[in-house]
Design a protein around this motif. Sequence first.
Motif, PDB file in Angstrom:
ATOM      1  N   ALA A 138       0.870  -1.184   0.000  1.00  0.00           N
ATOM      2  CA  ALA A 138       0.000   0.000   0.000  1.00  0.00           C
ATOM      3  C   ALA A 138       0.900   1.224   0.000  1.00  0.00           C
ATOM      4  N   LYS A 139       0.642   2.132  -0.932  1.00  0.00           N
ATOM      5  CA  LYS A 139       1.528   3.299  -1.065  1.00  0.00           C
ATOM      6  C   LYS A 139       0.732   4.546  -1.407  1.00  0.00           C
ATOM      7  N   LYS A 140       1.270   5.686  -0.983  1.00  0.00           N
ATOM      8  CA  LYS A 140       0.741   6.953  -1.471  1.00  0.00           C
ATOM      9  C   LYS A 140       1.053   7.040  -2.974  1.00  0.00           C
TER      10      LYS A 140
ATOM     11  N   ILE B  71      -2.767   4.214   4.858  1.00  0.00           N
ATOM     12  CA  ILE B  71      -2.347   4.904   3.625  1.00  0.00           C
ATOM     13  C   ILE B  71      -3.451   5.864   3.156  1.00  0.00           C
ATOM     14  N   GLU B  74      -4.004   8.727   6.496  1.00  0.00           N
ATOM     15  CA  GLU B  74      -2.924   9.482   7.158  1.00  0.00           C
ATOM     16  C   GLU B  74      -1.928  10.054   6.149  1.00  0.00           C
ATOM     17  N   PRO B  75      -1.829  11.377   6.080  1.00  0.00           N
ATOM     18  CA  PRO B  75      -0.908  11.998   5.112  1.00  0.00           C
ATOM     19  C   PRO B  75       0.550  11.563   5.311  1.00  0.00           C
ATOM     20  N   GLY B  76       0.944  11.257   6.537  1.00  0.00           N
ATOM     21  CA  GLY B  76       2.337  10.949   6.835  1.00  0.00           C
ATOM     22  C   GLY B  76       2.710   9.478   6.718  1.00  0.00           C
ATOM     23  N   VAL B  77       1.734   8.617   6.381  1.00  0.00           N
ATOM     24  CA  VAL B  77       2.035   7.189   6.163  1.00  0.00           C
ATOM     25  C   VAL B  77       2.214   7.003   4.657  1.00  0.00           C
TER      26      VAL B  77
END
Lengths: 143, 143
Positions: A138-140, B71, B74-77
Amino acid sequence: MKIFKSANKAQTGQIKLLTVVISLLILTLSFSKNAMAQEKIQMVRLAKIKVNPLQLDKYNSALKEQMTTAIRLEPGVLTYYAVADKSDASHITILEIYADTAAYQSHIQTTHFKKYKETVKDMIKSLELVDVNLIAAAKKPDF
Amino acid sequence: MKIFKSANKAQTGQIKLLTVVISLLILTLSFSKNAMAQEKIQMVRLAKIKVNPLQLDKYNSALKEQMTTAIRLEPGVLTYYAVADKSDASHITILEIYADTAAYQSHIQTTHFKKYKETVKDMIKSLELVDVNLIAAAKKPDF
């Protein structure tokens, strides 16, 4: 004669039914085979490497060059993450993802991989290759 | 008086030069500090987990849910990869990347992370958290 015809019709009906059943069976098997192939197609590996600490900078340079070149030139080399333990930067773990085993076999025959292997062969104290399956990623976006 | 003036001018010149040198020094230090902060800002970790094999399916479901939710919300994950050894699927390694340590601290306070921890607490046989630095990552676009 009539009896014979009826028997014939019944037989034809049975054959038709059998054909449908067999076709459905082949179709089902074919789909599940595809599903299995889909799940198993990627080759994922953890490489656990201990490097001679005195040659760590040189090793990291060679590793980065190998990684970026393989990603740029080889369609079947998909992902590399190389990390070093904070407690000991000479303990390195690389997550490697290839499209399939054929892509990996092709990869280890490339000039850039052979150059990397030759460059680092006296820098590496130990190498453990662990074949793994991807549970999930899982990724941004853009990461 | 003329001599005094010249001496004064010379002193002023020296002070100006010193001011420039000090300013450049501060600027250089500030830039290199930023560069170091840039390199060190992400928090990267390998979690090595041994799961009770009888509860592996349930564990993997809980893990996937935690990963995708974090993911998404949360902006920071930034990144998760979870893999299982082929030789023993209950031996799991997770590569985790957070924007910084503050993002990680915030992550472990979220409802979804606490739910995951509560769900899996009796499924986990051992847990080793290894803080690492990213040496390099290379990926195909969209991977």
